[in-house]
Scaffold this motif. Structure first.
Motif, PDB file in Angstrom:
ATOM      1  N   LEU A  97       0.828  -1.212   0.000  1.00 28.42           N
ATOM      2  CA  LEU A  97       0.000   0.000   0.000  1.00 28.42           C
ATOM      3  C   LEU A  97       0.858   1.256   0.000  1.00 28.42           C
ATOM      4  N   LEU A  98       1.964   1.221   0.747  1.00 28.35           N
ATOM      5  CA  LEU A  98       2.856   2.375   0.802  1.00 28.35           C
ATOM      6  C   LEU A  98       3.529   2.590  -0.547  1.00 28.35           C
ATOM      7  N   GLY A  99       4.027   1.495  -1.137  1.00 29.36           N
ATOM      8  CA  GLY A  99       4.716   1.595  -2.417  1.00 29.36           C
ATOM      9  C   GLY A  99       3.802   2.054  -3.541  1.00 29.36           C
ATOM     10  N   LEU A 100       2.531   1.673  -3.475  1.00 41.17           N
ATOM     11  CA  LEU A 100       1.563   2.049  -4.515  1.00 41.17           C
ATOM     12  C   LEU A 100       0.810   3.336  -4.166  1.00 41.17           C
ATOM     13  N   GLU A 101       1.151   3.934  -3.027  1.00 39.44           N
ATOM     14  CA  GLU A 101       0.496   5.163  -2.556  1.00 39.44           C
ATOM     15  C   GLU A 101      -1.019   4.995  -2.479  1.00 39.44           C
ATOM     16  N   LYS A 102      -1.437   3.914  -1.826  1.00 34.42           N
ATOM     17  CA  LYS A 102      -2.857   3.582  -1.731  1.00 34.42           C
ATOM     18  C   LYS A 102      -3.469   3.904  -0.370  1.00 34.42           C
ATOM     19  N   PHE A 103      -2.658   4.385   0.570  1.00 32.65           N
ATOM     20  CA  PHE A 103      -3.225   4.723   1.874  1.00 32.65           C
ATOM     21  C   PHE A 103      -4.105   5.969   1.764  1.00 32.65           C
ATOM     22  N   PRO A 104      -5.179   6.049   2.564  1.00 31.62           N
ATOM     23  CA  PRO A 104      -6.032   7.238   2.536  1.00 31.62           C
ATOM     24  C   PRO A 104      -5.255   8.489   2.925  1.00 31.62           C
ATOM     25  N   VAL A 105      -5.545   9.596   2.282  1.00 35.06           N
ATOM     26  CA  VAL A 105      -4.915  10.874   2.611  1.00 35.06           C
ATOM     27  C   VAL A 105      -5.440  11.337   3.971  1.00 35.06           C
ATOM     28  N   ASN A 106      -4.528  11.889   4.788  1.00 30.28           N
ATOM     29  CA  ASN A 106      -4.874  12.389   6.121  1.00 30.28           C
ATOM     30  C   ASN A 106      -5.475  11.313   7.023  1.00 30.28           C
ATOM     31  N   GLY A 107      -5.128  10.065   6.718  1.00 29.35           N
ATOM     32  CA  GLY A 107      -5.657   8.984   7.548  1.00 29.35           C
ATOM     33  C   GLY A 107      -4.942   8.821   8.866  1.00 29.35           C
ATOM     34  N   SER A 108      -3.837   9.554   9.062  1.00 32.13           N
ATOM     35  CA  SER A 108      -3.050   9.369  10.279  1.00 32.13           C
ATOM     36  C   SER A 108      -3.535  10.200  11.452  1.00 32.13           C
ATOM     37  N   SER A 109      -4.327  11.228  11.196  1.00 32.57           N
ATOM     38  CA  SER A 109      -4.760  12.098  12.288  1.00 32.57           C
ATOM     39  C   SER A 109      -6.003  11.532  12.955  1.00 32.57           C
ATOM     40  N   ALA A 110      -5.967  11.541  14.289  1.00 32.30           N
ATOM     41  CA  ALA A 110      -7.138  11.085  15.028  1.00 32.30           C
ATOM     42  C   ALA A 110      -8.188  12.188  15.122  1.00 32.30           C
ATOM     43  N   SER A 111      -7.802  13.432  14.821  1.00 34.39           N
ATOM     44  CA  SER A 111      -8.694  14.575  15.017  1.00 34.39           C
ATOM     45  C   SER A 111      -9.201  15.133  13.694  1.00 34.39           C
ATOM     46  N   ARG A 112     -10.472  15.553  13.693  1.00 34.95           N
ATOM     47  CA  ARG A 112     -11.043  16.242  12.539  1.00 34.95           C
ATOM     48  C   ARG A 112     -10.919  17.751  12.686  1.00 34.95           C
ATOM     49  N   LEU A 113     -10.903  18.209  13.930  1.00 32.92           N
ATOM     50  CA  LEU A 113     -10.975  19.654  14.176  1.00 32.92           C
ATOM     51  C   LEU A 113     -10.042  20.048  15.316  1.00 32.92           C
ATOM     52  N   LEU A 114      -9.291  21.113  15.094  1.00 41.95           N
ATOM     53  CA  LEU A 114      -8.466  21.700  16.150  1.00 41.95           C
ATOM     54  C   LEU A 114      -9.037  23.075  16.495  1.00 41.95           C
ATOM     55  N   PHE A 115      -9.364  23.293  17.769  1.00 41.78           N
ATOM     56  CA  PHE A 115      -9.724  24.611  18.245  1.00 41.78           C
ATOM     57  C   PHE A 115      -8.455  25.348  18.654  1.00 41.78           C
ATOM     58  N   ALA A 116      -8.225  26.490  18.054  1.00 39.85           N
ATOM     59  CA  ALA A 116      -7.067  27.299  18.447  1.00 39.85           C
ATOM     60  C   ALA A 116      -7.308  27.871  19.843  1.00 39.85           C
ATOM     61  N   ASN A 117      -6.221  28.018  20.594  1.00 39.67           N
ATOM     62  CA  ASN A 117      -6.285  28.567  21.943  1.00 39.67           C
ATOM     63  C   ASN A 117      -5.966  30.061  21.875  1.00 39.67           C
ATOM     64  N   MET A 118      -7.002  30.921  22.077  1.00 37.29           N
ATOM     65  CA  MET A 118      -6.836  32.366  21.985  1.00 37.29           C
ATOM     66  C   MET A 118      -6.800  33.033  23.356  1.00 37.29           C
ATOM     67  N   GLY A 119      -6.859  32.229  24.419  1.00 35.60           N
ATOM     68  CA  GLY A 119      -6.834  32.789  25.767  1.00 35.60           C
ATOM     69  C   GLY A 119      -7.855  32.120  26.659  1.00 35.60           C
ATOM     70  N   ALA A 120      -7.786  32.435  27.977  1.00 42.59           N
ATOM     71  CA  ALA A 120      -8.608  31.747  28.970  1.00 42.59           C
ATOM     72  C   ALA A 120     -10.103  31.957  28.723  1.00 42.59           C
ATOM     73  N   ARG A 121     -10.532  33.170  28.409  1.00 48.97           N
ATOM     74  CA  ARG A 121     -11.952  33.453  28.189  1.00 48.97           C
ATOM     75  C   ARG A 121     -12.476  32.690  26.973  1.00 48.97           C
TER      76      ARG A 121
END
Length: 460
Positions: free
Chosen positions: A354-378
């Motif tokens: 799969l690696l040699g044929l580039e058949k793995f899904p794109v972005n399949g390694s991340s467990a997260s769909r969404l990152l919330f940026a940290n803009m401060g305590a409030r």
């Protein structure tokens, strides 16, 4: 100075990317196994050596990892008794005295032990699958490791070749789902036994199959030399050679072999089984390319009927899947006559393909769909309930732990392959909004804080 840490040769560490890709393989094969009614089991990494020894032939026994007995295993051992006249130790005999456990070599023998041990709890035919690591004291090289995972699927308690057909269908479905073009080769060990009989060496069927099994690796001339070195006559090798090179359709090969094996009842029985199986395959409408390969031997001694091997068509590597029928593997553990058939998917080699044929899904390694940026305590206090609601609905979400520069948080999302980023500052808080950006397309969407369904739709 502290020494640099390392791991044993033939083993590997797997980081988040590799682990996600491996789980993609495991999840794909598991889904297919379950769709055919197979249930998952697990067995211990180590087994009693008495369970493992003698099940894989002399070659296999040499590759077993033995575990030194705990405590002081050397006390009371008469080492001189294990020495030959030239002063050398009889290593196999000595290891038995020092080790009574070993790491499993494959998943099939432990499965047979499991069936015998739990026979009163199982419904037969029993259909199981198992995805676990195995260990072999082999010389590490490309595509061959000392620790590797197998994905096994077996049906035990029936002699019907519909079980073999089901395995062919599973192979077809798994590799279609993975996007790998493969060729499935099939032979029958009864045919090989018949060949040993007709060439006059019925007692050397193991030597013949071990040599034939190396045909792809060492070539025909080397195989012939090995058979001669094992005591076969030149005339016997001459009978075997054209069989190994036989070409044509399955029906043509079977017809030709009926002449060759006319004097062997066992060999003819093997041909009958091949003919029945290929009839099933034809009726089932299998699209996978399948052929009879009379040079296919599968070196393991417990196979008694159909044997399988799968090769990738677009990537150079050894077999990526193999198995076969075993008529009495449970007999060695006290339950005779329990026939089974199974096949094993080599996860590590499939990974390489799969690696040699580039058949793995794109972005399949991340467990997260969404990152919330940290803009401060409030802002964090505003985001936390939204993140909790999304997680409760099955969306994987991260909140960056530190109130760092936005570039650093963008870089974090990029490195992890997180596809969406949300930046909620003072303006979003005042308006009760959640802003989400697709990092691939650059498209930005704005939602009300309570519009969880719309957010999920955008993130899915």
């Amino acid at each position: 100075m502290a020494s640099k840490p390392s791991i044993p040769k033939g083993t590997r560490d797997f980081g988040p990317v590799e682990t996600a890709r491996r789980n993609y393989i495991f999840n794909t094969v598991s889904e297919v196994f379950r769709s055919f009614g197979y249930s998952q089991i697990e067995t211990p990494a180590m087994e009693n050596l008495s369970t493992l020894l003698g099940k894989y032939g002399d070659e296999g026994d040499k590759l077993l990892f033995r575990i030194l007995n705990s405590g002081d295993p050397f006390t009371g051992v008469d080492f001189d008794a294990y020495k030959s006249e030239d002063g050398r130790f009889n290593a196999p005999a000595l290891s038995k005295a020092l080790c009574d456990k070993g790491l499993r070599y494959d998943l099939t023998v432990p499965f047979a032990r499991f069936v015998v041990q739990h026979q009163n709890e199982l419904s037969f035919p029993f259909k199981r699958y198992q995805i676990q690591p195995v260990w072999r004291a082999d010389r590490p090289q490309k595509g061959r490791y000392r620790e590797f995972y197998q994905c096994d699927v077996d049906a035990i308690g029936s002699r019907s070749q519909l079980c073999e057909l089901e395995l062919v269908q599973i192979v077809d479905q798994v590799f279609r789902n993975l996007g790998i073009r493969v060729l499935l080769k099939i032979n029958n060990r009864k045919v090989l036994t018949g060949l040993a009989e007709v060439c006059g060496f019925p007692d050397k069927v193991v030597d013949i199959t071990v040599a034939i099994d190396k045909l792809d690796k060492i070539g025909l001339d080397a195989v012939k030399e090995e058979m001669l070195s094992k005591g076969l006559s030149p005339e016997a090798v001459q009978i075997l050679e054209p069989v190994l090179l036989l070409e044509g359709s399955a029906a043509e090969k079977i017809a030709r072999m009926r002449d060759v094996l006319a004097s062997s009842e066992t060999g003819l029985k093997g041909l009958d089984e091949l003919e029945e199986l290929f009839g099933f395959i034809s009726s089932a409408g299998i699209t996978l390319p399948v052929e009879i390969d009379l040079s296919l031997a599968r070196g393991l001694n417990y196979y008694t009927g159909a044997i399988f091997e799968v090769k990738a068509l677009d990537f150079q590597i050894g077999s990526i899947c193999g198995g076969g029928r075993y008529d009495d593997l449970t007999g060695i553990f006290g339950l005779p006559g329990m026939s089974g058939v199974g096949i094993s998917f080599g996860a590590d080699r499939i990974y390489d393909v799969l690696l040699g044929l580039e058949k793995f899904p794109v972005n399949g390694s991340s467990a997260s769909r969404l990152l919330f940026a940290n803009m401060g305590a409030r802002e964090v206090g505003y985001i936390l309930p939204v993140a909790a609601m999304l997680r409760s609905r099955g969306i994987s979400v991260e909140l960056y732990p530190d109130s760092s520069k936005l570039k650093k948080q963008f870089d974090y999302a990029d490195r992890k392959g997180i596809p969406f980023l949300s930046i909620c500052g003072e303006s979003e808080l005042e308006q009760g909004l959640i802003r989400i950006k697709n990092l691939s397309s650059g498209e930005e969407s704005v939602f009300g804080k309570d519009e969880i369904d719309r957010m999920i739709e955008a993130l899915s």
